[in-house]
Write a protein that holds these residues in place. Sequence first.
Motif, PDB file in Angstrom:
ATOM      1  N   MET A   1      -4.225 -12.139  -8.152  1.00 43.22           N
ATOM      2  CA  MET A   1      -4.735 -11.080  -7.328  1.00 43.22           C
ATOM      3  C   MET A   1      -5.945 -10.517  -7.978  1.00 43.22           C
ATOM      4  N   ASP A   2      -7.001 -10.190  -7.102  1.00 45.38           N
ATOM      5  CA  ASP A   2      -7.997  -9.492  -7.898  1.00 45.38           C
ATOM      6  C   ASP A   2      -7.438  -7.964  -7.927  1.00 45.38           C
ATOM      7  N   GLU A   3      -8.366  -7.321  -8.550  1.00 44.45           N
ATOM      8  CA  GLU A   3      -8.090  -5.842  -9.079  1.00 44.45           C
ATOM      9  C   GLU A   3      -7.636  -4.997  -7.834  1.00 44.45           C
ATOM     10  N   LYS A   4      -8.844  -4.989  -6.707  1.00 43.83           N
ATOM     11  CA  LYS A   4      -8.589  -4.101  -5.713  1.00 43.83           C
ATOM     12  C   LYS A   4      -7.251  -4.374  -5.097  1.00 43.83           C
ATOM     13  N   ASN A   5      -6.785  -5.588  -4.917  1.00 47.15           N
ATOM     14  CA  ASN A   5      -5.396  -6.115  -4.253  1.00 47.15           C
ATOM     15  C   ASN A   5      -4.268  -5.436  -4.938  1.00 47.15           C
ATOM     16  N   THR A   6      -4.572  -5.662  -6.399  1.00 45.70           N
ATOM     17  CA  THR A   6      -3.482  -5.295  -7.272  1.00 45.70           C
ATOM     18  C   THR A   6      -3.496  -3.575  -7.316  1.00 45.70           C
ATOM     19  N   GLU A   7      -4.518  -2.943  -7.270  1.00 41.67           N
ATOM     20  CA  GLU A   7      -4.418  -1.393  -7.145  1.00 41.67           C
ATOM     21  C   GLU A   7      -3.689  -1.127  -5.733  1.00 41.67           C
ATOM     22  N   ASP A   8      -4.046  -1.862  -4.680  1.00 41.85           N
ATOM     23  CA  ASP A   8      -3.568  -1.489  -3.355  1.00 41.85           C
ATOM     24  C   ASP A   8      -2.119  -1.716  -3.456  1.00 41.85           C
ATOM     25  N   PHE A   9      -1.723  -2.874  -3.923  1.00 34.79           N
ATOM     26  CA  PHE A   9      -0.109  -3.207  -4.110  1.00 34.79           C
ATOM     27  C   PHE A   9       0.582  -2.256  -5.035  1.00 34.79           C
ATOM     28  N   TYR A  10      -0.245  -1.542  -6.156  1.00 39.89           N
ATOM     29  CA  TYR A  10       0.957  -0.504  -6.666  1.00 39.89           C
ATOM     30  C   TYR A  10       0.653   0.691  -6.065  1.00 39.89           C
ATOM     31  N   LYS A  11      -0.333   1.162  -5.253  1.00 43.35           N
ATOM     32  CA  LYS A  11      -0.270   2.135  -4.556  1.00 43.35           C
ATOM     33  C   LYS A  11       0.751   2.311  -3.467  1.00 43.35           C
ATOM     34  N   LYS A  12       0.967   1.083  -2.557  1.00 38.48           N
ATOM     35  CA  LYS A  12       1.968   0.692  -1.839  1.00 38.48           C
ATOM     36  C   LYS A  12       3.270   0.945  -2.238  1.00 38.48           C
ATOM     37  N   LEU A  13       3.578   0.239  -3.332  1.00 40.40           N
ATOM     38  CA  LEU A  13       4.626   0.248  -4.159  1.00 40.40           C
ATOM     39  C   LEU A  13       5.024   1.904  -4.399  1.00 40.40           C
ATOM     40  N   LYS A  14       4.070   2.615  -4.918  1.00 36.10           N
ATOM     41  CA  LYS A  14       4.486   3.805  -5.481  1.00 36.10           C
ATOM     42  C   LYS A  14       5.069   4.640  -4.260  1.00 36.10           C
ATOM     43  N   LYS A  15       4.412   4.797  -3.082  1.00 39.11           N
ATOM     44  CA  LYS A  15       4.845   5.251  -1.938  1.00 39.11           C
ATOM     45  C   LYS A  15       6.132   4.926  -1.349  1.00 39.11           C
ATOM     46  N   GLN A  16       6.349   3.498  -1.499  1.00 38.44           N
ATOM     47  CA  GLN A  16       7.739   3.202  -1.035  1.00 38.44           C
ATOM     48  C   GLN A  16       8.936   3.680  -2.070  1.00 38.44           C
ATOM     49  N   LEU A  17       8.532   3.484  -3.258  1.00 45.33           N
ATOM     50  CA  LEU A  17       9.542   4.025  -4.185  1.00 45.33           C
ATOM     51  C   LEU A  17       9.710   5.303  -4.244  1.00 45.33           C
ATOM     52  N   GLN A  18       8.799   6.449  -3.948  1.00 48.94           N
ATOM     53  CA  GLN A  18       8.823   7.816  -3.715  1.00 48.94           C
ATOM     54  C   GLN A  18       9.736   8.101  -2.346  1.00 48.94           C
ATOM     55  N   ASP A  19       9.503   7.195  -1.391  1.00 47.07           N
ATOM     56  CA  ASP A  19      10.025   7.538  -0.238  1.00 47.07           C
ATOM     57  C   ASP A  19      11.398   7.146  -0.207  1.00 47.07           C
ATOM     58  N   THR A  20      12.110   6.229  -1.030  1.00 44.54           N
ATOM     59  CA  THR A  20      13.399   5.647  -0.911  1.00 44.54           C
ATOM     60  C   THR A  20      14.278   5.860  -2.036  1.00 44.54           C
ATOM     61  N   SER A  21      13.755   6.590  -3.231  1.00 45.06           N
ATOM     62  CA  SER A  21      14.538   6.747  -4.354  1.00 45.06           C
ATOM     63  C   SER A  21      14.191   8.350  -4.851  1.00 45.06           C
ATOM     64  N   LYS A  22      15.297   8.810  -5.710  1.00 45.46           N
ATOM     65  CA  LYS A  22      15.578  10.106  -6.076  1.00 45.46           C
ATOM     66  C   LYS A  22      15.328   9.756  -7.477  1.00 45.46           C
ATOM     67  N   TRP A  23      14.462  10.338  -7.994  1.00 44.89           N
ATOM     68  CA  TRP A  23      14.289  10.394  -9.687  1.00 44.89           C
ATOM     69  C   TRP A  23      14.720  11.572 -10.429  1.00 44.89           C
ATOM     70  N   PRO A  24      15.407  11.085 -11.597  1.00 42.88           N
ATOM     71  CA  PRO A  24      15.447   9.639 -12.147  1.00 42.88           C
ATOM     72  C   PRO A  24      16.437   8.666 -11.517  1.00 42.88           C
ATOM     73  N   SER A  25      16.177   7.625 -11.592  1.00 43.02           N
ATOM     74  CA  SER A  25      16.906   6.525 -10.970  1.00 43.02           C
ATOM     75  C   SER A  25      16.833   5.399 -11.807  1.00 43.02           C
ATOM     76  N   ASN A  26      18.163   4.406 -11.439  1.00 41.31           N
ATOM     77  CA  ASN A  26      18.025   2.976 -11.871  1.00 41.31           C
ATOM     78  C   ASN A  26      17.027   2.273 -11.037  1.00 41.31           C
ATOM     79  N   TYR A  27      16.440   1.502 -12.037  1.00 45.44           N
ATOM     80  CA  TYR A  27      15.472   0.318 -11.184  1.00 45.44           C
ATOM     81  C   TYR A  27      15.625  -1.057 -11.535  1.00 45.44           C
ATOM     82  N   LEU A  28      15.698  -2.085 -10.649  1.00 45.14           N
ATOM     83  CA  LEU A  28      16.205  -3.443 -11.187  1.00 45.14           C
ATOM     84  C   LEU A  28      14.597  -4.258 -11.056  1.00 45.14           C
ATOM     85  N   TYR A  29      14.390  -4.797 -12.094  1.00 48.09           N
ATOM     86  CA  TYR A  29      13.267  -5.693 -12.420  1.00 48.09           C
ATOM     87  C   TYR A  29      13.443  -7.058 -12.247  1.00 48.09           C
ATOM     88  N   LYS A  30      12.970  -7.919 -11.696  1.00 47.01           N
ATOM     89  CA  LYS A  30      13.314  -9.580 -11.972  1.00 47.01           C
ATOM     90  C   LYS A  30      11.929 -10.137 -12.285  1.00 47.01           C
TER      91      LYS A  30
END
Length: 95
Positions: A1-30
């Motif tokens: 992924m180029d840098e712009k796509n990477t930053e867009d991906f992380y912005k979208k992920l951040k919004k999804q995480l904020q909309d679906t999770s209460k913090w602090p929270s457990n997160y599963l990485y794979k």
Amino acid sequence: MDEKNTEDFYKKLKKQLQDTSKWPSNYLYKFIVESATDKVDQIHKIFDNMGAVINSKKSKNGKYTSVSITVNLNSADDVIKKYKEVGEIEGVISL
């Protein structure tokens, strides 16, 4: 992924995480890495001293290792920070 796509991906992920999770929270990485490297150890070091639960499982033929990590984090930014740290390791696939 180029840098712009990477930053867009992380912005979208951040919004999804904020909309679906209460913090602090457990997160599963794979992640998936080649077994014959020190990459699993490098991933372990990134999550060291965080109280993370880490499970590793080799593929049927032993060529790859899947690494699942559950860790309690304080914010969506913390989740993204760890993804970026692991992303610095060449050849790691994030799921």
